[in-house]
Scaffold this motif. Structure first.
Motif, PDB file in Angstrom:
ATOM      1  N   ARG A 178     113.909 -20.129 -50.939  1.00  0.00           N
ATOM      2  CA  ARG A 178     115.323 -19.954 -51.280  1.00  0.00           C
ATOM      3  C   ARG A 178     116.129 -19.554 -50.049  1.00  0.00           C
ATOM      4  N   TYR A 179     115.547 -18.682 -49.230  1.00  0.00           N
ATOM      5  CA  TYR A 179     116.202 -18.218 -48.007  1.00  0.00           C
ATOM      6  C   TYR A 179     115.267 -18.413 -46.828  1.00  0.00           C
ATOM      7  N   ALA A 180     115.846 -18.573 -45.661  1.00  0.00           N
ATOM      8  CA  ALA A 180     115.059 -18.590 -44.429  1.00  0.00           C
ATOM      9  C   ALA A 180     114.474 -17.190 -44.236  1.00  0.00           C
ATOM     10  N   VAL A 181     113.405 -17.099 -43.473  1.00  0.00           N
ATOM     11  CA  VAL A 181     112.731 -15.827 -43.244  1.00  0.00           C
ATOM     12  C   VAL A 181     113.696 -14.784 -42.686  1.00  0.00           C
ATOM     13  N   GLY A 182     114.528 -15.177 -41.746  1.00  0.00           N
ATOM     14  CA  GLY A 182     115.488 -14.238 -41.165  1.00  0.00           C
ATOM     15  C   GLY A 182     116.425 -13.657 -42.206  1.00  0.00           C
ATOM     16  N   GLU A 183     116.835 -14.460 -43.167  1.00  0.00           N
ATOM     17  CA  GLU A 183     117.721 -13.979 -44.232  1.00  0.00           C
ATOM     18  C   GLU A 183     116.980 -13.028 -45.167  1.00  0.00           C
ATOM     19  N   VAL A 184     115.731 -13.316 -45.463  1.00  0.00           N
ATOM     20  CA  VAL A 184     114.927 -12.402 -46.281  1.00  0.00           C
ATOM     21  C   VAL A 184     114.833 -11.054 -45.578  1.00  0.00           C
ATOM     22  N   ILE A 185     114.562 -11.072 -44.286  1.00  0.00           N
ATOM     23  CA  ILE A 185     114.466  -9.825 -43.528  1.00  0.00           C
ATOM     24  C   ILE A 185     115.791  -9.081 -43.556  1.00  0.00           C
ATOM     25  N   ARG A 186     116.900  -9.766 -43.320  1.00  0.00           N
ATOM     26  CA  ARG A 186     118.223  -9.113 -43.354  1.00  0.00           C
ATOM     27  C   ARG A 186     118.486  -8.470 -44.708  1.00  0.00           C
ATOM     28  N   ARG A 187     118.157  -9.173 -45.779  1.00  0.00           N
ATOM     29  CA  ARG A 187     118.385  -8.637 -47.123  1.00  0.00           C
ATOM     30  C   ARG A 187     117.498  -7.432 -47.403  1.00  0.00           C
ATOM     31  N   LEU A 188     116.249  -7.485 -46.935  1.00  0.00           N
ATOM     32  CA  LEU A 188     115.349  -6.349 -47.130  1.00  0.00           C
ATOM     33  C   LEU A 188     115.807  -5.131 -46.333  1.00  0.00           C
ATOM     34  N   PRO A 209     103.158 -12.001 -43.168  1.00  0.00           N
ATOM     35  CA  PRO A 209     103.088 -11.273 -41.900  1.00  0.00           C
ATOM     36  C   PRO A 209     104.372 -11.404 -41.060  1.00  0.00           C
ATOM     37  N   VAL A 210     105.048 -12.541 -41.134  1.00  0.00           N
ATOM     38  CA  VAL A 210     106.261 -12.734 -40.352  1.00  0.00           C
ATOM     39  C   VAL A 210     107.356 -11.783 -40.838  1.00  0.00           C
ATOM     40  N   ILE A 211     107.487 -11.657 -42.135  1.00  0.00           N
ATOM     41  CA  ILE A 211     108.483 -10.733 -42.693  1.00  0.00           C
ATOM     42  C   ILE A 211     108.113  -9.301 -42.318  1.00  0.00           C
ATOM     43  N   ALA A 212     106.845  -8.952 -42.442  1.00  0.00           N
ATOM     44  CA  ALA A 212     106.401  -7.605 -42.081  1.00  0.00           C
ATOM     45  C   ALA A 212     106.704  -7.311 -40.618  1.00  0.00           C
ATOM     46  N   ASP A 213     106.440  -8.258 -39.746  1.00  0.00           N
ATOM     47  CA  ASP A 213     106.718  -8.063 -38.319  1.00  0.00           C
ATOM     48  C   ASP A 213     108.214  -7.857 -38.083  1.00  0.00           C
ATOM     49  N   GLY A 214     109.038  -8.639 -38.764  1.00  0.00           N
ATOM     50  CA  GLY A 214     110.481  -8.496 -38.617  1.00  0.00           C
ATOM     51  C   GLY A 214     110.970  -7.135 -39.082  1.00  0.00           C
ATOM     52  N   LEU A 215     110.404  -6.630 -40.158  1.00  0.00           N
ATOM     53  CA  LEU A 215     110.793  -5.311 -40.655  1.00  0.00           C
ATOM     54  C   LEU A 215     110.318  -4.215 -39.701  1.00  0.00           C
ATOM     55  N   ARG A 216     109.119  -4.367 -39.176  1.00  0.00           N
ATOM     56  CA  ARG A 216     108.608  -3.382 -38.222  1.00  0.00           C
ATOM     57  C   ARG A 216     109.482  -3.301 -36.977  1.00  0.00           C
ATOM     58  N   ARG A 217     109.950  -4.448 -36.499  1.00  0.00           N
ATOM     59  CA  ARG A 217     110.821  -4.458 -35.321  1.00  0.00           C
ATOM     60  C   ARG A 217     112.124  -3.713 -35.575  1.00  0.00           C
ATOM     61  N   ARG A 218     112.435  -3.505 -36.831  1.00  0.00           N
ATOM     62  CA  ARG A 218     113.655  -2.776 -37.200  1.00  0.00           C
ATOM     63  C   ARG A 218     113.352  -1.331 -37.617  1.00  0.00           C
ATOM     64  N   GLY A 219     112.118  -0.906 -37.347  1.00  0.00           N
ATOM     65  CA  GLY A 219     111.758   0.482 -37.575  1.00  0.00           C
ATOM     66  C   GLY A 219     111.325   0.832 -38.991  1.00  0.00           C
ATOM     67  N   ILE A 220     110.994  -0.170 -39.782  1.00  0.00           N
ATOM     68  CA  ILE A 220     110.582   0.070 -41.167  1.00  0.00           C
ATOM     69  C   ILE A 220     109.055   0.061 -41.232  1.00  0.00           C
ATOM     70  N   ASP A 221     108.493   1.077 -41.890  1.00  0.00           N
ATOM     71  CA  ASP A 221     107.053   1.210 -42.050  1.00  0.00           C
ATOM     72  C   ASP A 221     106.587   0.218 -43.111  1.00  0.00           C
ATOM     73  N   VAL A 222     105.720  -0.693 -42.719  1.00  0.00           N
ATOM     74  CA  VAL A 222     105.280  -1.788 -43.588  1.00  0.00           C
ATOM     75  C   VAL A 222     103.768  -1.884 -43.557  1.00  0.00           C
ATOM     76  N   MET A 223     103.187  -2.269 -44.692  1.00  0.00           N
ATOM     77  CA  MET A 223     101.755  -2.553 -44.766  1.00  0.00           C
ATOM     78  C   MET A 223     101.592  -3.870 -45.518  1.00  0.00           C
ATOM     79  N   THR A 224     100.841  -4.794 -44.928  1.00  0.00           N
ATOM     80  CA  THR A 224     100.600  -6.070 -45.591  1.00  0.00           C
ATOM     81  C   THR A 224      99.389  -5.960 -46.518  1.00  0.00           C
ATOM     82  N   THR A 225      99.257  -6.943 -47.372  1.00  0.00           N
ATOM     83  CA  THR A 225      98.104  -6.997 -48.276  1.00  0.00           C
ATOM     84  C   THR A 225      96.799  -6.987 -47.482  1.00  0.00           C
TER      85      THR A 225
END
Length: 97
Positions: free
Chosen positions: A68-78, A1-17
Motif C-alpha cells: 500500500r505504501y513504499a517502505v519510506g512512507e511506512v517508516i515515516r508513519r511509524l 528488517p528494512v523497516i526495523a533498520d529505518g526505525l533504528r536510524r531514527r532512535g527507536i528501539d526495535v526487535m525483529t521476529t
C-alpha cells in the motif's frame, strides 16, 4: 528488517521476529513476548488482527497492508505514531496505517 533498520536510524528501539528467536513461533507467542517487553507489534499479518479481536492482550498492534505504501512512507508513519502515542495509549490498541 528494512523497516526495523529505518526505525533504528531514527532512535527507536526495535526487535525483529528473527532477533527475538520467534521466526516459526505461534502468533500468540509473539504477542506474549511483545507484551512482556512492552513492544508494539508492527505487522502485515492479518492473524494478529484476529488475535486482538479475540481479546488477546497486547502492548499494541500496528497493521499495514503490504504494497500500500513504499517502505519510506511506512517508516515515516511509524515514526509519527511513535511520537504521538504513549505506551499506555497503545495497550490493547490496534492502529491501521
Amino acid at each position: 528488517p528494512v523497516i526495523a533498520d529505518g526505525l533504528r536510524r531514527r532512535g527507536i528501539d526495535v526487535m525483529t521476529t528473527g532477533e527475538a528467536g520467534l521466526r516459526s513461533a505461534a502468533d500468540v507467542e509473539h504477542a506474549r513476548l511483545a507484551r512482556m517487553q512492552q513492544r508494539v507489534i508492527v505487522t502485515s499479518d492479518r492473524d494478529f488482527l484476529v488475535l486482538a479481536g479475540r481479546g488477546t492482550t497486547h502492548a499494541g498492534i500496528v497493521y499495514y497492508r503490504q504494497g500500500r505504501y513504499a517502505v519510506g512512507e511506512v517508516i515515516r508513519r511509524l515514526v509519527r505514531l511513535w511520537e504521538q502515542r504513549t505506551p499506555e495509549e497503545m495497550q490493547n490498541h490496534v492502529e491501521f496505517l
